[in-house]
Scaffold this motif. Structure first.
Motif, PDB file in Angstrom:
ATOM      1  N   MET A  95       0.804  -1.219   0.000  1.00  0.00           N
ATOM      2  CA  MET A  95       0.000   0.000   0.000  1.00  0.00           C
ATOM      3  C   MET A  95       0.842   1.278   0.000  1.00  0.00           C
ATOM      4  N   LEU A  96       2.158   1.124   0.110  1.00  0.00           N
ATOM      5  CA  LEU A  96       3.032   2.286  -0.033  1.00  0.00           C
ATOM      6  C   LEU A  96       3.080   2.760  -1.483  1.00  0.00           C
ATOM      7  N   ARG A  97       2.726   1.863  -2.400  1.00  0.00           N
ATOM      8  CA  ARG A  97       2.682   2.167  -3.834  1.00  0.00           C
ATOM      9  C   ARG A  97       4.038   2.644  -4.359  1.00  0.00           C
ATOM     10  N   ASP A  98       5.102   2.075  -3.808  1.00  0.00           N
ATOM     11  CA  ASP A  98       6.446   2.333  -4.339  1.00  0.00           C
ATOM     12  C   ASP A  98       7.002   1.109  -5.037  1.00  0.00           C
ATOM     13  N   LYS A  99       6.153   0.091  -5.212  1.00  0.00           N
ATOM     14  CA  LYS A  99       6.566  -1.155  -5.839  1.00  0.00           C
ATOM     15  C   LYS A  99       5.518  -1.571  -6.872  1.00  0.00           C
ATOM     16  N   ALA A 100       5.919  -2.461  -7.762  1.00  0.00           N
ATOM     17  CA  ALA A 100       4.992  -2.995  -8.760  1.00  0.00           C
ATOM     18  C   ALA A 100       4.230  -4.177  -8.164  1.00  0.00           C
ATOM     19  N   LEU A 101       3.103  -4.504  -8.770  1.00  0.00           N
ATOM     20  CA  LEU A 101       2.273  -5.611  -8.310  1.00  0.00           C
ATOM     21  C   LEU A 101       2.017  -6.567  -9.460  1.00  0.00           C
ATOM     22  N   PHE A 142      -1.396 -11.680  -4.977  1.00  0.00           N
ATOM     23  CA  PHE A 142      -0.471 -10.788  -5.665  1.00  0.00           C
ATOM     24  C   PHE A 142       0.921 -10.898  -5.068  1.00  0.00           C
ATOM     25  N   ILE A 143       1.891 -10.464  -5.860  1.00  0.00           N
ATOM     26  CA  ILE A 143       3.283 -10.354  -5.420  1.00  0.00           C
ATOM     27  C   ILE A 143       3.700  -8.895  -5.549  1.00  0.00           C
ATOM     28  N   THR A 144       4.402  -8.399  -4.552  1.00  0.00           N
ATOM     29  CA  THR A 144       4.940  -7.046  -4.572  1.00  0.00           C
ATOM     30  C   THR A 144       6.414  -7.122  -4.929  1.00  0.00           C
ATOM     31  N   TYR A 145       6.855  -6.300  -5.883  1.00  0.00           N
ATOM     32  CA  TYR A 145       8.246  -6.405  -6.320  1.00  0.00           C
ATOM     33  C   TYR A 145       8.747  -5.081  -6.890  1.00  0.00           C
TER      34      TYR A 145
END
Length: 465
Positions: free
Chosen positions: A246-252, A261-264
């Protein structure tokens, strides 16, 4: 003696063909490297004089010189295309066939090198029916991997050494750069060597500093963030680190069902996940494979950072190596107690904070928005005092929208917030993310906060903090 019946023979034959089909891109990549090396070697060594005399009688010198240059460039292109063939790129397959045919023509025109032309045409003819083995989309200007950069530089370097060795008895003069077909083709070698050296350095430099896929796999957008939040709020298979999405500094990257989902983030050639897949257990392994395959299609290397021990078996099936970089401290909230001599310092911290008027409050999700100014003041003072800046990726940052999603533990003194920490829920545990306090907070204020947070977690039915 072993006997093999017809059915067994068919099965063995089928398996052999399947194995050959699977490795054929690698075989063709190696053959193209050999073909490119042969073209470059041929381009920097003297041609047969009798054949060269025959072609001179028919073609003008400029066409012969251009064919010589074109054959060398074709060899260099085959070295580059071999990387795409290795990665099963459909565009590399088509381009390799075209380059092989064109190179065969150049080989004939530059010196009637029919043996070389025949080998190139045979390779193109064998490669042409194998389109099905190259099933990945192509990408323009795809960076080479470090190993392929070394290969290209080695071949080009070897070509230059061989050329200088072959023409070591030719005296250098500036006129060699502009002359045609004199001094046993040394002028053509100089021009080709200079151009290919420049191209090799440019391509190697670009490949080593590029991050394949970084531009197209940037931070998640608003729509993706909403989808991820729905998965987190559903709670099925959610680990605390999942809230960092939820920081939205990574791709999903989402599963086909949208329930996982995976955060990367892409850094250089590494595609680094923040933790494990978030979502139902049955979708975890397929999503891990999908992510690893996606990274591979870009020529990247998947890295799974901060994963649980329970995920190691799944990651081993991907052929990944495990490196232990640290451990996570967990408190069993049901077993925790302030009793005993070893907890004297904690009791002292609690008593002192209470004497100085400190109070604890757990803000439910959404309530942080009502006191965002007080939280921001604490955060700013903490950053200034520690001469620090906001982090990212594996750590949260002060973001009112992010803090409003989960519970926030706060300590007040005289009605003013002096310390806070946001808690990320997942399964039977909570994880602490942001931890900040003011320089004038009573000593032990964070101990006071954590002890009350442990009591709160116990009352909410959590097992670990």
């Amino acid at each position: 003696m072993f006997k093999v019946n017809g059915a067994q023979a068919n099965r063995l034959s089928g398996r052999a063909m399947a194995l050959l089909f699977e490795v054929s891109p690698h075989i063709f990549a190696a053959l193209c490297v050999v073909a490119g090396t042969v073209l470059l070697t041929s381009g920097v060594t003297p041609a047969y004089e009798d054949r060269l005399d025959e072609i001179r009688a028919v073609l003008p010198p400029i066409l012969i010189e251009l064919s010589h240059f074109g054959a060398s460039i074709s060899g260099f292109l085959l070295l580059l295309l071999s990387a795409g063939l290795w990665r099963r790129r459909r565009g590399a397959w088509l381009a390799a066939i075209v380059v092989l045919i064109v190179a065969a023509v150049f080989s004939l025109l530059k010196g009637l090198d029919w043996e070389e032309a025949a080998e190139l045409l045979v390779l193109a003819a064998v490669l042409a029916p194998c389109r099905a083995a190259f099933d990945r989309r192509s990408r323009m200007f795809e960076a080479l991997s470090p190993s392929w950069v070394i290969l290209v530089l080695t071949v080009v370097g070897g070509m230059l050494w061989l050329g200088f060795f072959a023409y070591r008895d030719v005296a250098y003069s500036d006129d060699l750069w502009w002359s045609l077909l004199i001094d046993r083709e040394v002028s053509g070698f100089l021009r080709v060597g200079a151009v290919l050296s420049l191209l090799a350095v440019i391509i190697a430099g670009r490949s080593l500093v590029s991050a394949p896929g970084a531009r197209s796999h940037g931070p998640a957008g608003e729509a993706e963030a909403r989808r991820a939040l729905a998965v987190l709020q559903a709670g099925d298979g959610v680990l605390p680190d999942g809230w960092l999405a939820m920081l939205r500094d990574k791709a999903l990257m989402f599963s086909p069902s949208g329930r996982s989902f995976i955060t990367y983030r892409v850094r250089g050639r590494r595609w680094i996940t923040m933790g494990e897949p978030v979502g139902p257990e049955e979708e975890r392994l397929p999503l891990l494979w999908s992510f690893a395959e996606m990274a591979d299609t870009y020529g990247g290397v998947p890295v799974f950072y901060a994963v649980e021990e329970t995920a190691l078996a799944d990651l081993a099936t991907l052929g990944l190596a495990v490196r232990k970089i640290g451990e996570e401290a967990l408190v069993d909230v049901h077993a925790f107690t302030l009793q005993g001599k070893s907890r004297q310092n904690l009791r002292t911290a609690v008593n002192r904070c209470e004497r100085e008027g400190a109070t604890f409050e757990m803000l439910p999700p959404g309530a942080a928005a009502d006191c965002v100014d007080g939280l921001r003041a604490v955060s700013d003072l903490w950053l200034t005092h520690h001469i620090g800046v906001e982090k990212g990726f594996s750590l949260g940052r002060f973001d009112p929208a992010y803090l409003a999603l989960t519970p926030v533990a706060v300590v007040r003194q005289g009605g003013r917030i002096i310390a806070f920490a946001n808690l990320m829920p997942g399964g039977d545990r909570l994880a602490v993310d942001l931890m900040r306090f003011t320089p004038d907070a009573p000593p032990g204020a964070m101990d006071f906060l954590f002890i009350h947070a442990i009591d709160w977690a116990k009352g909410q039915g959590y097992r670990w903090l």
